[in-house]
Design an enzyme around this catalytic site. Structure first.
Site, PDB file in Angstrom:
ATOM      1  CG  LEU A 107      73.726  46.887  -1.580  1.00 24.01           C
ATOM      2  CD1 LEU A 107      74.937  47.250  -0.732  1.00 24.01           C
ATOM      3  CD2 LEU A 107      72.996  48.151  -2.016  1.00 24.01           C
ATOM      4  CG  ASP A 108      74.150  47.309  -8.468  1.00 22.70           C
ATOM      5  OD1 ASP A 108      75.349  47.581  -8.256  1.00 22.70           O
ATOM      6  OD2 ASP A 108      73.292  48.192  -8.683  1.00 22.70           O
ATOM      7  CE  LYS A 109      81.517  42.737 -11.227  1.00 22.66           C
ATOM      8  NZ  LYS A 109      81.845  42.223 -12.575  1.00 22.66           N
ATOM      9  CG  ASP A 110      78.976  47.799 -11.162  1.00 23.55           C
ATOM     10  OD1 ASP A 110      80.033  47.127 -11.129  1.00 23.55           O
ATOM     11  OD2 ASP A 110      78.240  47.861 -12.159  1.00 23.55           O
ATOM     12  CB  SER A 111      75.850  49.054  -5.152  1.00 27.96           C
ATOM     13  OG  SER A 111      75.183  49.615  -6.269  1.00 27.96           O
TER      14      SER A 111
END
Length: 231
Positions: A107-111
């Site tokens: 999952l990306d950083k903002d997720s």
């Protein structure tokens, strides 16, 4: 593995490195693996008393069993072992004995939401390879209401991205709320959901994964994990 007990080299490498047995076989076939200073062959049996190297790097004693964790990743953390400046990683949430596990997908950083971690490379392969088409479910929030035409385009036609067409299944989370949606997909391209909505002029301001294949977050609190058994 108790002293004196033996097992196939590919299984040992899979446990020690968190890779699939097929990937371990490829390392052996390439001549990258040595046992007691001799280039290993497929099918070799090894024990804890053997000295094993891969590309001249010593491989530590393999764990005795596979471990599987469900982690509720907070936003602001990256799925990486290496720190990126002051940004924390998901491994900061784990105790030392579990830091060797590898994340299954990212999952990306903002997720936020469900991340599976394991040292079982075969399981990770089955969960992530496109041929197995594991379903993933997300809850998202957009920066503005999603227009009905755009909903139809995403669900029925698909949106053309740089790496191919993206088609997502959308469902309202609450009647009358056109900003919050449940997204279901069986692909896993990099930031696919965010890029799909961005192509139509929307920003995904929150993205939370709730399900991955047969596994769900359940009541796991943000930043915590639960160990599970896999049959």
């Amino acid at each position: 593995m108790l002293p004196g007990n033996s097992q196939r080299l590919n299984k040992y490498l899979a446990l020690a490195l968190g890779i699939s047995r097929r990937e371990a076989d490829l390392l052996i076939e390439k001549g990258s693996v040595c046992v007691n200073g001799v280039t290993a062959q497929l099918g070799l049996q090894v024990s804890s008393s053997d000295h094993i190297t891969v590309n001249n790097k010593e491989i530590p004693l393999a764990p005795t069993k596979y471990t599987y964790l469900l982690l509720n990743k907070p936003a602001g953390y990256v799925c990486s072992r290496r720190s990126q400046g002051d940004t924390p990683t998901i491994y900061d949430l784990l105790p030392l004995p579990l830091k060797h596990l590898k994340s299954v997908g990212r999952l990306d950083k903002d997720s936020s939401g469900l991340i599976i971690l394991t040292n079982d490379g075969d399981f990770a392969h089955r969960m992530t390879h496109p041929q197995y088409r594991k379903t993933k479910v997300y809850r998202i929030r957009l920066d503005r209401d999603l227009e009905p035409l755009h909903q139809q385009m995403i669900s029925d036609i698909g949106i053309t991205l740089d790496d191919g067409r993206s088609q997502l299944t959308l469902a309202k989370l609450r009647d009358g709320n056109l900003r919050e949606w449940q997204v279901t997909m069986s692909e896993g391209r990099n930031r696919q959901i965010r890029r799909t909505f961005a192509a139509l002029g929307y920003t995904v301001v929150r993205l939370d994964r709730t399900n991955f294949g047969n596994y769900s977050l359940g009541d796991i609190k943000r930043g915590l994990y639960h160990q599970i058994n896999i049959q």
